[in-house]
Scaffold this motif. Structure first.
Motif, PDB file in Angstrom:
ATOM      1  N   GLU A 261       0.873  -1.283  -0.243  1.00  0.00           N
ATOM      2  CA  GLU A 261       0.272   0.154   0.211  1.00  0.00           C
ATOM      3  C   GLU A 261       0.750   1.207  -0.196  1.00  0.00           C
ATOM      4  O   GLU A 261       1.969   1.432   0.756  1.00  0.00           O
ATOM      5  CB  GLU A 261      -0.663  -0.190   0.913  1.00  0.00           C
ATOM      6  CG  GLU A 261      -2.090  -0.722   1.240  1.00  0.00           C
ATOM      7  CD  GLU A 261      -3.165  -0.825   0.445  1.00  0.00           C
ATOM      8  OE1 GLU A 261      -3.254   0.349   0.083  1.00  0.00           O
ATOM      9  OE2 GLU A 261      -3.618  -1.845   0.079  1.00  0.00           O
ATOM     10  N   THR A 262       0.402   2.301  -0.422  1.00  0.00           N
ATOM     11  CA  THR A 262       1.629   3.745  -0.602  1.00  0.00           C
ATOM     12  C   THR A 262       1.059   3.952   0.721  1.00  0.00           C
ATOM     13  O   THR A 262       0.340   4.256   1.550  1.00  0.00           O
ATOM     14  CB  THR A 262       0.313   5.076  -1.478  1.00  0.00           C
ATOM     15  OG1 THR A 262       0.748   5.813  -1.044  1.00  0.00           O
ATOM     16  CG2 THR A 262      -1.488   4.609  -0.461  1.00  0.00           C
ATOM     17  N   PRO A 263       2.369   4.839   1.250  1.00  0.00           N
ATOM     18  CA  PRO A 263       2.432   5.144   2.721  1.00  0.00           C
ATOM     19  C   PRO A 263       1.339   6.395   2.999  1.00  0.00           C
ATOM     20  O   PRO A 263       2.114   6.965   4.186  1.00  0.00           O
ATOM     21  CB  PRO A 263       4.184   5.522   2.710  1.00  0.00           C
ATOM     22  CG  PRO A 263       4.535   5.804   0.960  1.00  0.00           C
ATOM     23  CD  PRO A 263       3.914   5.048   0.564  1.00  0.00           C
ATOM     24  N   LEU A 264       1.247   6.854   2.277  1.00  0.00           N
ATOM     25  CA  LEU A 264       0.233   7.686   2.353  1.00  0.00           C
ATOM     26  C   LEU A 264      -0.786   7.907   1.723  1.00  0.00           C
ATOM     27  O   LEU A 264      -0.820   7.191   0.593  1.00  0.00           O
ATOM     28  CB  LEU A 264       0.279   9.129   2.627  1.00  0.00           C
ATOM     29  CG  LEU A 264       1.461  10.395   1.185  1.00  0.00           C
ATOM     30  CD1 LEU A 264       1.810  11.407   1.981  1.00  0.00           C
ATOM     31  CD2 LEU A 264       2.532   9.812   0.610  1.00  0.00           C
ATOM     32  N   ASN A 265      -2.122   8.598   1.983  1.00  0.00           N
ATOM     33  CA  ASN A 265      -3.158   9.218   0.986  1.00  0.00           C
ATOM     34  C   ASN A 265      -3.331  10.105   0.665  1.00  0.00           C
ATOM     35  O   ASN A 265      -5.130  11.351   0.620  1.00  0.00           O
ATOM     36  CB  ASN A 265      -4.236   8.188   1.767  1.00  0.00           C
ATOM     37  CG  ASN A 265      -5.547   8.327   3.019  1.00  0.00           C
ATOM     38  OD1 ASN A 265      -4.659   9.618   3.538  1.00  0.00           O
ATOM     39  ND2 ASN A 265      -6.391   8.297   3.160  1.00  0.00           N
ATOM     40  N   HIS A 266      -2.261  11.252   0.508  1.00  0.00           N
ATOM     41  CA  HIS A 266      -2.473  13.065   0.558  1.00  0.00           C
ATOM     42  C   HIS A 266      -2.666  13.152  -0.304  1.00  0.00           C
ATOM     43  O   HIS A 266      -2.149  13.204  -1.834  1.00  0.00           O
ATOM     44  CB  HIS A 266      -1.257  13.729   1.941  1.00  0.00           C
ATOM     45  CG  HIS A 266      -1.438  13.031   3.184  1.00  0.00           C
ATOM     46  ND1 HIS A 266      -0.086  13.473   3.797  1.00  0.00           N
ATOM     47  CD2 HIS A 266      -1.864  12.610   3.820  1.00  0.00           C
ATOM     48  CE1 HIS A 266      -0.577  13.847   5.340  1.00  0.00           C
ATOM     49  NE2 HIS A 266      -1.566  13.091   5.200  1.00  0.00           N
ATOM     50  N   ILE A 267      -3.738  13.678  -0.592  1.00  0.00           N
ATOM     51  CA  ILE A 267      -4.355  14.761  -1.769  1.00  0.00           C
ATOM     52  C   ILE A 267      -4.102  16.144  -1.545  1.00  0.00           C
ATOM     53  O   ILE A 267      -4.641  16.774  -1.002  1.00  0.00           O
ATOM     54  CB  ILE A 267      -6.019  14.743  -2.778  1.00  0.00           C
ATOM     55  CG1 ILE A 267      -5.702  13.042  -2.251  1.00  0.00           C
ATOM     56  CG2 ILE A 267      -5.903  15.107  -3.772  1.00  0.00           C
ATOM     57  CD1 ILE A 267      -7.220  12.631  -2.713  1.00  0.00           C
ATOM     58  N   PHE A 268      -2.576  16.952  -2.108  1.00  0.00           N
ATOM     59  CA  PHE A 268      -2.734  17.856  -2.279  1.00  0.00           C
ATOM     60  C   PHE A 268      -3.040  19.252  -2.603  1.00  0.00           C
ATOM     61  O   PHE A 268      -3.871  18.809  -4.124  1.00  0.00           O
ATOM     62  CB  PHE A 268      -0.552  18.365  -1.737  1.00  0.00           C
ATOM     63  CG  PHE A 268      -0.481  17.055  -1.355  1.00  0.00           C
ATOM     64  CD1 PHE A 268      -0.060  17.710   0.180  1.00  0.00           C
ATOM     65  CD2 PHE A 268       0.781  15.976  -1.480  1.00  0.00           C
ATOM     66  CE1 PHE A 268       0.561  16.890   1.372  1.00  0.00           C
ATOM     67  CE2 PHE A 268       1.648  15.201  -0.657  1.00  0.00           C
ATOM     68  CZ  PHE A 268       1.209  16.141   0.681  1.00  0.00           C
ATOM     69  N   ASP A 269      -3.036  20.325  -2.549  1.00  0.00           N
ATOM     70  CA  ASP A 269      -3.381  21.532  -3.289  1.00  0.00           C
ATOM     71  C   ASP A 269      -3.454  22.579  -2.722  1.00  0.00           C
ATOM     72  O   ASP A 269      -3.049  23.261  -2.028  1.00  0.00           O
ATOM     73  CB  ASP A 269      -5.313  22.041  -2.165  1.00  0.00           C
ATOM     74  CG  ASP A 269      -6.399  22.531  -3.114  1.00  0.00           C
ATOM     75  OD1 ASP A 269      -5.388  23.487  -3.765  1.00  0.00           O
ATOM     76  OD2 ASP A 269      -7.377  22.890  -2.959  1.00  0.00           O
ATOM     77  N   LEU A 270      -1.770  23.358  -3.761  1.00  0.00           N
ATOM     78  CA  LEU A 270      -1.518  23.504  -3.364  1.00  0.00           C
ATOM     79  C   LEU A 270      -1.358  25.170  -3.452  1.00  0.00           C
ATOM     80  O   LEU A 270      -2.094  25.877  -5.275  1.00  0.00           O
ATOM     81  CB  LEU A 270       0.167  23.354  -4.883  1.00  0.00           C
ATOM     82  CG  LEU A 270       1.178  24.495  -4.657  1.00  0.00           C
ATOM     83  CD1 LEU A 270       2.241  23.917  -3.297  1.00  0.00           C
ATOM     84  CD2 LEU A 270       1.891  24.441  -5.649  1.00  0.00           C
TER      85      LEU A 270
END
Length: 277
Positions: A36-45
């Motif tokens: 699995e991916t080590p994070l599920n963060h979807i960023f908004d720059l």
């Protein structure tokens, strides 16, 4: 008085994505064995304007979530970077003494950890690399949520949670650069009064042997960000990450890129403490 050195930059907020309606945000400091991916963060720059703190005395821990003090310590950059373990206790003792002096409402102060950061010239980068020290944290966050604070106390003080969980406490961070004047990836702090409750998202902070929880920020153009230009080692930020009541002012913070900086790569030291009333 010199002219304030405000600047505009961008910061990686956590997106208000529908994913987080069905899945809790998480990040791990390791690659999971299941692939699995080590994070599920979807960023908004998002662009932010970072204001220079001209009058440090105007900021209060219980109002803004942070304050600034002038305090010299015996800790040198060389010792912190090359001989951390041998100077840790002396530095912690200095920090605890500083907090007792500034905040007499605290009856007991105990350090939880001591972290030294030394920005690698490659930071920020998406490529994996071996570094000698922890790197700046560029995502707006508070180190612990209210529940995550209890998890941290249980980890830092094994067997003491039954005693601590009924106490009135704050989890504070005491942060300063090790060399200066520093403007490289400075610490930016967000005025608590500009943060709305729905700006905050809880995040599982995963380690191989334990679980933590911190708080991240969704974007909001109302956020007011500050930093201290040309910060010197005696310029000390003190900010609250969480508290036992969940009602006090706290501080979301992040290292931010300063396009005006001419400083060498930032080196910094921080001590996280539990301060019991």
């Amino acid at each position: 008085m010199s002219k304030p050195k405000d600047f505009t930059t961008t910061i990686q907020y956590i997106s208000r994505d529908p994913l987080y309606q069905v899945e809790k945000a998480y990040s791990a400091d390791f690659v999971p064995d299941n692939g699995e991916t080590p994070l599920n963060h979807i960023f908004d720059l998002q662009p932010i304007h970072v204001k220079d703190i001209v009058s440090p005395q105007e900021f209060e821990l219980d109002v803004h979530g942070f304050c600034l003090l002038k305090a010299k310590t015996m800790l040198s950059a060389e010792d912190a970077l090359t001989n951390q373990s041998s100077v840790e206790m002396d530095y912690i003792n200095e920090i605890e003494a500083l907090l007792y002096l500034k905040f007499p409402e605290y009856k007991r102060i105990e350090a939880m950890n001591f972290i030294v950061r030394n920005r690698d010239a490659r930071y920020p980068s998406t490529e994996e690399a071996v570094v000698t020290h922890e790197q700046p944290a560029g995502i707006p966050h508070a180190d612990f949520s209210r529940e995550g604070g209890l998890m941290q106390l249980d980890y830092a003080f094994p067997g003491q949670l039954e005693y601590l969980k009924d106490k009135d406490y704050d989890l504070l961070n005491v942060w300063r650069p090790l060399t200066g004047p520093n403007d490289d990836w400075p610490l930016a702090v967000c005025d608590w009064r500009s943060v709305q409750e729905d700006d905050i998202i809880l995040n599982d902070d995963l380690h191989r042997t334990r679980l933590g929880e911190n708080s991240l920020l969704h974007p909001n153009p109302a956020h007011k960000w500050y930093y201290l230009s040309s910060q010197m080692p005696e310029d000390v930020f003190i900010f609250r990450n969480t508290d036992s009541t969940g009602k006090r002012a706290r501080c979301f913070h992040a290292a931010v890129y300063n396009p005006e900086s001419r400083s060498e790569p930032r080196r910094s030291a921080e001590v996280r403490v539990v301060a019991i009333r």
